[in-house]
Design a protein around this motif. Structure first.
Motif, mmCIF file in Angstrom:
data_model
loop_
_atom_site.group_PDB
_atom_site.id
_atom_site.type_symbol
_atom_site.label_atom_id
_atom_site.label_comp_id
_atom_site.label_asym_id
_atom_site.label_seq_id
_atom_site.Cartn_x
_atom_site.Cartn_y
_atom_site.Cartn_z
ATOM 1 N N ILE A 152 -40.235 -29.277 -26.841
ATOM 2 C CA ILE A 152 -38.957 -29.899 -27.211
ATOM 3 C C ILE A 152 -37.893 -28.835 -27.442
ATOM 4 O O ILE A 152 -36.732 -28.995 -27.024
ATOM 5 C CB ILE A 152 -39.135 -30.777 -28.462
ATOM 6 C CG1 ILE A 152 -39.998 -31.994 -28.133
ATOM 7 C CG2 ILE A 152 -37.780 -31.224 -29.010
ATOM 8 C CD1 ILE A 152 -40.386 -32.814 -29.344
ATOM 9 N N ALA A 153 -38.265 -27.747 -28.102
ATOM 10 C CA ALA A 153 -37.303 -26.684 -28.377
ATOM 11 C C ALA A 153 -36.791 -26.053 -27.083
ATOM 12 O O ALA A 153 -35.573 -25.857 -26.911
ATOM 13 C CB ALA A 153 -37.935 -25.617 -29.267
ATOM 14 N N ILE A 154 -37.689 -25.739 -26.158
ATOM 15 C CA ILE A 154 -37.285 -25.152 -24.879
ATOM 16 C C ILE A 154 -36.438 -26.133 -24.080
ATOM 17 O O ILE A 154 -35.399 -25.774 -23.499
ATOM 18 C CB ILE A 154 -38.532 -24.721 -24.079
ATOM 19 C CG1 ILE A 154 -39.099 -23.424 -24.635
ATOM 20 C CG2 ILE A 154 -38.200 -24.541 -22.596
ATOM 21 C CD1 ILE A 154 -38.243 -22.200 -24.381
ATOM 22 N N THR A 155 -36.858 -27.390 -24.043
ATOM 23 C CA THR A 155 -36.113 -28.411 -23.308
ATOM 24 C C THR A 155 -34.710 -28.583 -23.871
ATOM 25 O O THR A 155 -33.718 -28.624 -23.129
ATOM 26 C CB THR A 155 -36.859 -29.752 -23.356
ATOM 27 O OG1 THR A 155 -38.161 -29.599 -22.773
ATOM 28 C CG2 THR A 155 -36.106 -30.824 -22.585
ATOM 29 N N SER A 156 -34.610 -28.669 -25.188
ATOM 30 C CA SER A 156 -33.304 -28.844 -25.827
ATOM 31 C C SER A 156 -32.405 -27.632 -25.602
ATOM 32 O O SER A 156 -31.204 -27.771 -25.331
ATOM 33 C CB SER A 156 -33.489 -29.076 -27.334
ATOM 34 O OG SER A 156 -34.262 -30.230 -27.581
ATOM 35 N N ALA A 157 -32.983 -26.453 -25.716
ATOM 36 C CA ALA A 157 -32.185 -25.230 -25.559
ATOM 37 C C ALA A 157 -31.637 -25.095 -24.145
ATOM 38 O O ALA A 157 -30.451 -24.792 -23.949
ATOM 39 C CB ALA A 157 -33.029 -24.010 -25.926
ATOM 40 N N TYR A 158 -32.479 -25.329 -23.157
ATOM 41 C CA TYR A 158 -32.026 -25.166 -21.773
ATOM 42 C C TYR A 158 -31.113 -26.292 -21.323
ATOM 43 O O TYR A 158 -30.371 -26.135 -20.340
ATOM 44 C CB TYR A 158 -33.226 -25.033 -20.830
ATOM 45 C CG TYR A 158 -33.725 -23.618 -20.745
ATOM 46 C CD1 TYR A 158 -33.048 -22.675 -19.983
ATOM 47 C CD2 TYR A 158 -34.857 -23.208 -21.432
ATOM 48 C CE1 TYR A 158 -33.487 -21.363 -19.909
ATOM 49 C CE2 TYR A 158 -35.308 -21.894 -21.372
ATOM 50 C CZ TYR A 158 -34.616 -20.979 -20.607
ATOM 51 O OH TYR A 158 -35.058 -19.673 -20.549
#
Length: 268
Positions: A152-158
């Motif tokens: 979720i963190a990677i998805t949200s950041a990108y």
């Protein structure tokens, strides 16, 4: 024709088609550096990179420690000697980027569809930062929950990345956009990428755990998002029709005065 479609006006298209001479490079750089919004976006990008590039670099090692059960205590920079865990960690590391690629496309489409960019950057970053900061309790519940946090963190950041570049470009004149983006990248990628990795490594080595490192990354992603949300509030404040209302009131007052004193009409 393509440049006209991209930039929307003949002046902007003409400026984009000009070949920049080396003798003009310093003046363009100085012109870009004098723009406060470029440094504001650079700060937001720096905070974003502190989180994302660190998570990129350490992801496989974090997942390997998760598989070995050492992510919260006795963490190592190798994640143990298990070859099976190394293979699984490598394969698992690809999953978050699959969702990140979809999120980048959806975010860019939505931003263009609704003609809004600031909140398309701020909201995903805030959400991803909060989720990443909760890694320890969620991973304690289960491996799946901990892995979901990373995804979720990677998805949200990108989801914010492509929109952020468009936002920075909008803040710059066409002539200095290339130089401005170079400064933006240098501030974020070059400085933030180095600092973030060093800090995460130092925290893991000192604490023997990824808990503090995950909080560190989450807080900086959250801070980047809050900056952009604050910018959205400022943009809305600046769009208030205060000036228009004042001008209309002034015109109305002068009109009324002219009716009462006909001689004033000529003066007005």
């Amino acid at each position: 024709m393509l440049l006209l479609q991209v930039h929307g006006s003949l002046d902007e298209a003409s400026a984009a088609s000009e070949t920049v001479k080396w003798k003009d490079f310093l003046s363009l750089t100085w012109d870009a550096c004098r723009r406060p919004m470029l440094w504001f976006y650079s700060l937001a990008g720096f905070l974003w990179v502190l989180c994302v590039w660190s998570l990129n670099s350490w992801m496989a090692i974090i997942i390997k420690n998760m598989l070995a059960g050492t992510a919260l205590a006795n963490s190592t920079s190798s994640g143990g000697n298990s070859q099976v865990n190394t293979l699984h960690a490598t394969l698992y590391s690809a999953i978050p980027y699959f969702f990140a690629a979809i999120a980048m496309w959806v975010s860019a489409w939505s931003s263009h569809r609704f003609q809004e960019r600031t909140l398309h950057i701020g909201i995903p970053a805030v959400f991803g930062g909060i989720v990443l900061s909760l890694f320890a309790p969620l991973y304690t519940a289960s491996f799946v929950a901990g892995f979901a946090v990373i995804s979720i963190a990677i998805t949200s950041a990108y989801a914010t990345q492509s929109v952020m570049y468009a936002k920075v470009t909008d803040a710059l004149d066409t002539r200095v956009a290339g130089v401005g983006l170079s400064i933006f990248n240098a501030t974020g990628a070059s400085i933030g990428g180095v600092v973030g990795n060093l800090v995460v490594g130092a925290l893991v080595g000192k604490m023997g755990s990824f808990v503090q490192a995950m909080v560190f990354m989450g807080v900086f992603l959250l801070a980047s998002g809050l900056l952009m949300c604050g910018l959205w509030v400022w943009e809305k404040f600046c769009q208030r029709p205060v000036c228009k209302t004042s001008d209309a009131g002034l015109e109305l007052g002068l009109s009324d005065a002219a009716q009462i004193h006909p001689t004033l009409e000529k003066t007005v």
